[in-house]
Design a protein around this motif. Structure first.
Motif, mmCIF file in Angstrom:
data_model
loop_
_atom_site.group_PDB
_atom_site.id
_atom_site.type_symbol
_atom_site.label_atom_id
_atom_site.label_comp_id
_atom_site.label_asym_id
_atom_site.label_seq_id
_atom_site.Cartn_x
_atom_site.Cartn_y
_atom_site.Cartn_z
ATOM 1 N N VAL A 4 50.968 37.921 25.415
ATOM 2 C CA VAL A 4 49.635 37.329 25.406
ATOM 3 C C VAL A 4 49.100 37.435 23.980
ATOM 4 N N VAL A 5 48.671 36.306 23.439
ATOM 5 C CA VAL A 5 48.146 36.275 22.074
ATOM 6 C C VAL A 5 46.647 36.023 22.144
ATOM 7 N N ASP A 6 45.873 37.046 21.813
ATOM 8 C CA ASP A 6 44.419 36.909 21.829
ATOM 9 C C ASP A 6 43.958 36.249 20.538
ATOM 10 N N ASN A 7 43.101 35.246 20.687
ATOM 11 C CA ASN A 7 42.661 34.447 19.541
ATOM 12 C C ASN A 7 41.204 34.742 19.175
ATOM 13 N N GLY A 8 40.785 35.990 19.427
ATOM 14 C CA GLY A 8 39.433 36.389 19.054
ATOM 15 C C GLY A 8 38.459 36.370 20.211
ATOM 16 N N SER A 9 38.900 36.741 21.400
ATOM 17 C CA SER A 9 38.041 36.702 22.590
ATOM 18 C C SER A 9 36.851 37.632 22.438
ATOM 19 N N SER A 10 35.707 37.185 22.968
ATOM 20 C CA SER A 10 34.481 37.990 22.926
ATOM 21 C C SER A 10 33.957 38.306 24.323
ATOM 22 N N ASP A 11 34.688 37.911 25.362
ATOM 23 C CA ASP A 11 34.275 38.203 26.735
ATOM 24 C C ASP A 11 35.086 39.398 27.243
ATOM 25 N N GLY A 12 35.415 39.442 28.512
ATOM 26 C CA GLY A 12 36.152 40.563 29.078
ATOM 27 C C GLY A 12 37.653 40.374 29.118
ATOM 28 N N THR A 13 38.183 39.443 28.331
ATOM 29 C CA THR A 13 39.621 39.175 28.347
ATOM 30 C C THR A 13 40.440 40.431 28.058
ATOM 31 N N LEU A 14 40.051 41.189 27.062
ATOM 32 C CA LEU A 14 40.824 42.383 26.694
ATOM 33 C C LEU A 14 40.737 43.461 27.767
ATOM 34 N N ARG A 15 39.619 43.525 28.477
ATOM 35 C CA ARG A 15 39.521 44.486 29.588
ATOM 36 C C ARG A 15 40.475 44.106 30.711
ATOM 37 N N VAL A 16 40.601 42.812 30.968
ATOM 38 C CA VAL A 16 41.576 42.364 31.968
ATOM 39 C C VAL A 16 42.982 42.757 31.537
ATOM 40 N N LEU A 17 43.285 42.571 30.267
ATOM 41 C CA LEU A 17 44.626 42.884 29.776
ATOM 42 C C LEU A 17 44.927 44.379 29.849
ATOM 43 N N ASP A 18 43.895 45.215 29.817
ATOM 44 C CA ASP A 18 44.112 46.653 29.978
ATOM 45 C C ASP A 18 44.784 46.963 31.320
ATOM 46 N N GLU A 19 44.534 46.140 32.324
ATOM 47 C CA GLU A 19 45.128 46.345 33.648
ATOM 48 C C GLU A 19 46.635 46.104 33.641
ATOM 49 N N TYR A 20 47.133 45.430 32.608
ATOM 50 C CA TYR A 20 48.559 45.081 32.524
ATOM 51 C C TYR A 20 49.241 45.844 31.394
ATOM 52 N N ALA A 21 48.640 46.928 30.970
ATOM 53 C CA ALA A 21 49.220 47.737 29.897
ATOM 54 C C ALA A 21 50.625 48.189 30.289
ATOM 55 N N GLY A 22 51.562 48.062 29.367
ATOM 56 C CA GLY A 22 52.944 48.426 29.644
ATOM 57 C C GLY A 22 53.774 47.289 30.191
ATOM 58 N N ARG A 23 53.109 46.251 30.675
ATOM 59 C CA ARG A 23 53.842 45.095 31.193
ATOM 60 C C ARG A 23 53.679 43.864 30.325
ATOM 61 N N VAL A 24 52.599 43.827 29.566
ATOM 62 C CA VAL A 24 52.307 42.693 28.693
ATOM 63 C C VAL A 24 52.307 43.148 27.244
#
Length: 274
Positions: A35-55
């Motif tokens: 997943v390549v984050d392009n400067g998100s300012s919403d909760g996108t990174l918090r969602v990605l925390d749920e997939y730590a180790g898999r993404v």
């Protein structure tokens, strides 16, 4: 065959979980998900925390999906690189279809069909979309659909230096054009099934028109294919005529139809200001 999946994201908190769950729900697991984050300012990174180790999470500071895609593709370790959008929902047999498609050595890239999961009369809309894509088709394509595509890593490295990265060019179609020009066979793979959102139709007509016109602008940027430009021109005018109907079938499927009709859909992901 190792398959990497790259997902460029920008403020995709609403859609990302369903997207990633579908990737991890494949009948044949993929090699990696980037997943390549392009400067998100919403909760996108918090969602990605749920997939730590898999993404594998990468960051691309240059705004624009073309830059995010390049960052992910360059980092991918698979033999074949899939590329989807954050609102894509892959069918469970997608990775198997990718493997079967690329078992043919001549195939260097492939794109598959999409079905819209957030409209009423979905069968009718999907049929119309499939008709457009058949008109755009042929034995070998000069376009790709960024919401549902895959490319050999070797083919990516061969065409990468020639690609355009300026705003106003559809990065997926640009990639298809350069692959075709280099003699790299691109095919339509019916088994690579995926769902996608029709949310862009919620934009006001001026924004939607600007986005649609980027297709013919992309072909104009690459002279020497007048039939492709004509095809893009005709398709765009058909989309403009259908805009009121498409917007209605999208709005009626939303929890707040009147709010959807007031606009505010997906902004242009190619432009620096989104």
């Amino acid at each position: 065959m190792l398959i990497s999946v790259v997902v460029p994201v920008y403020n995709e908190e609403q859609f990302l979980r369903a997207c990633l769950d579908a990737v991890f729900g494949q009948d044949e697991p993929v090699h990696e998900v980037i997943v390549v984050d392009n400067g998100s300012s919403d909760g996108t990174l918090r969602v990605l925390d749920e997939y730590a180790g898999r993404v594998t999470l990468l960051s691309e500071p240059r705004r624009g999906v073309q830059h995010a895609r390049n960052r992910g593709f360059d980092a991918a370790g698979g033999d074949v690189i899939g590329r989807i959008d954050a609102d894509t929902r892959l069918g469970p047999g997608w990775s198997r279809a990718v493997r079967e498609t690329f078992a043919e050595p001549a195939v260097q890239a492939a794109t598959g069909p999409v079905a819209y999961y957030d409209v009423v009369l979905a069968g009718l809309i999907d049929g119309g979309d499939a008709l457009f894509r058949r008109v755009w088709g042929g034995r070998e394509l000069d376009w790709l659909l960024g919401a549902n595509m895959a490319i050999r890593a070797t083919a990516w490295r061969r065409v990468r230096p020639a690609l355009c990265d300026d705003a106003g060019v559809h990065e997926d179609i640009d990639l298809g054009i350069h692959l075709h020009a280099a003699g790299e066979a691109t095919v339509f793979a019916a088994g690579m099934r995926a769902g996608t959102s029709a949310r862009r139709i919620a934009n006001r007509f001026t924004d939607y028109r600007r986005y649609v016109l980027m297709t013919e602008q992309t072909y104009r940027r690459h002279p020497g294919r007048p039939h492709a430009y004509a095809r893009a021109w005709l398709t765009a005018r058909a989309q403009f005529l259908l805009f009121p109907l498409l917007r209605l079938v999208y709005a009626l499927a939303q929890p707040r139809p009147l709010a959807a009709l007031r606009g505010g859909g997906r902004k242009n992901p190619m432009l620096p200001g989104r």
